[in-house]
Design an enzyme around this catalytic site. Structure first.
Site, PDB file in Angstrom:
ATOM      1  N   HIS A 190      -6.157   5.232  14.126  1.00 40.98           N
ATOM      2  CA  HIS A 190      -5.572   4.038  14.738  1.00 40.98           C
ATOM      3  C   HIS A 190      -4.187   3.736  14.143  1.00 40.98           C
ATOM      4  CE1 HIS A 190      -8.404   3.617  11.514  1.00 40.98           C
ATOM      5  NE2 HIS A 190      -7.736   2.577  11.045  1.00 40.98           N
ATOM      6  N   GLY A 246     -12.823   1.886   3.129  1.00 42.45           N
ATOM      7  CA  GLY A 246     -13.302   0.881   4.079  1.00 42.45           C
ATOM      8  C   GLY A 246     -14.574   1.329   4.791  1.00 42.45           C
ATOM      9  N   ASN A 284       0.847  -1.194   0.000  1.00 45.12           N
ATOM     10  CA  ASN A 284       0.000   0.000   0.000  1.00 45.12           C
ATOM     11  C   ASN A 284       0.888   1.251   0.000  1.00 45.12           C
ATOM     12  OD1 ASN A 284      -1.460   2.244   1.062  1.00 45.12           O
ATOM     13  ND2 ASN A 284      -3.060   0.827   1.710  1.00 45.12           N
ATOM     14  N   LYS A 321      -7.765  12.996   9.451  1.00 45.75           N
ATOM     15  CA  LYS A 321      -7.852  11.588   9.865  1.00 45.75           C
ATOM     16  C   LYS A 321      -6.463  11.024  10.145  1.00 45.75           C
ATOM     17  CE  LYS A 321      -8.912   6.965   8.358  1.00 45.75           C
ATOM     18  NZ  LYS A 321      -9.015   6.088   7.195  1.00 45.75           N
ATOM     19  N   ASP A 372      -1.635  -4.780  10.696  1.00 41.69           N
ATOM     20  CA  ASP A 372      -2.934  -5.370  10.416  1.00 41.69           C
ATOM     21  C   ASP A 372      -3.976  -4.568  11.193  1.00 41.69           C
ATOM     22  OD1 ASP A 372      -4.239  -7.344   8.860  1.00 41.69           O
ATOM     23  OD2 ASP A 372      -4.720  -8.450  10.668  1.00 41.69           O
TER      24      ASP A 372
END
Ligand code: IMP
Length: 193
Positions: free
Chosen positions: A177, A150, A10, A172, A69
């Protein structure tokens, strides 16, 4: 400069980390290693999957390495979709399908608490390390916003009146996270060069 592989394909994630680590490490991607296949991801937890990906590349190339992940964990769905977030509605299904399944499964439920969680596994100088980033929030009753990807249109982070998909990418990326886990990784690497 010391080399470290980020086991990702990515480009956005890669750029984010490369910018943040800014001259302290030479971050290589799977493109730099010319590894263009999928990495096996068969774990049942985020920690297992992140470590599996990092370990796969470490075994293959013998270079220190990290992998991430991420999952969306919804309290009243017993933590689902969690590690299965990418394929909640089935293999090859779209972000729309995944969001629709979440909205259907939460229909009529009053507890809509959820969190996004990222785990980064690092294999560094022969040891394994883990860094976690969590953002708490709630699942909205309808999709709002066009940014991101997502589950962003149905996730309202605590303390905000906009979903992740209504925030700019820049906003963001400061509080997500992934950003929180990356900041912990970067802090560790700067202390342990
Ligand atoms: P990955 O581990 O980063 O590939 O994330 C797995 C899945 O979690 C993705 O396919 C998305 O469905 C979801 N996901 C991960 N990060 C985000 C995010 O920042 N916003 C919304 N969904 C996300």
């Amino acid at each position: 400069m010391k080399e470290l592989v980020f086991a990702t394909q990515n480009k956005h994630k890669l750029e984010e980390i490369q910018q943040a680590i800014n001259g302290h490490f030479d971050i290589l991607s799977l493109f730099d290693l010319n590894y263009l296949e999928e990495i096996p991801e068969t774990g049942e937890t985020l920690v297992e999957n992140a470590l599996q990906k990092a370990n796969f590349i470490y075994q293959k190339y013998g270079k220190d390495c990290f992998a991430d992940d991420t999952g969306l964990e919804i309290e009243s769905l017993n933590g689902q979709p969690g590690v299965y977030s990418a394929r909640y509605a089935g293999n090859g299904r779209s972000f729309e399908d995944n969001m629709n399944k979440v909205l259907e499964n939460l229909h009529g439920k009053t507890n809509r608490k959820a969190c996004f969680k990222t785990v980064i596994a690092l294999i560094y100088k022969g040891e394994n390390y883990f860094f976690e980033g969590v953002v708490n929030g709630v699942i909205t009753t309808e999709k709002k916003g066009k940014e991101g990807f997502g589950y962003d249109p149905i996730f309202l982070p605590d303390g905000y009146s906009k979903t992740f998909a209504e925030l700019s990418l820049e906003e963001k990326n400061k509080m997500s996270h992934r950003a929180l886990a990356s900041q912990k990784l970067i802090h560790f690497l700067r202390q342990n060069k």
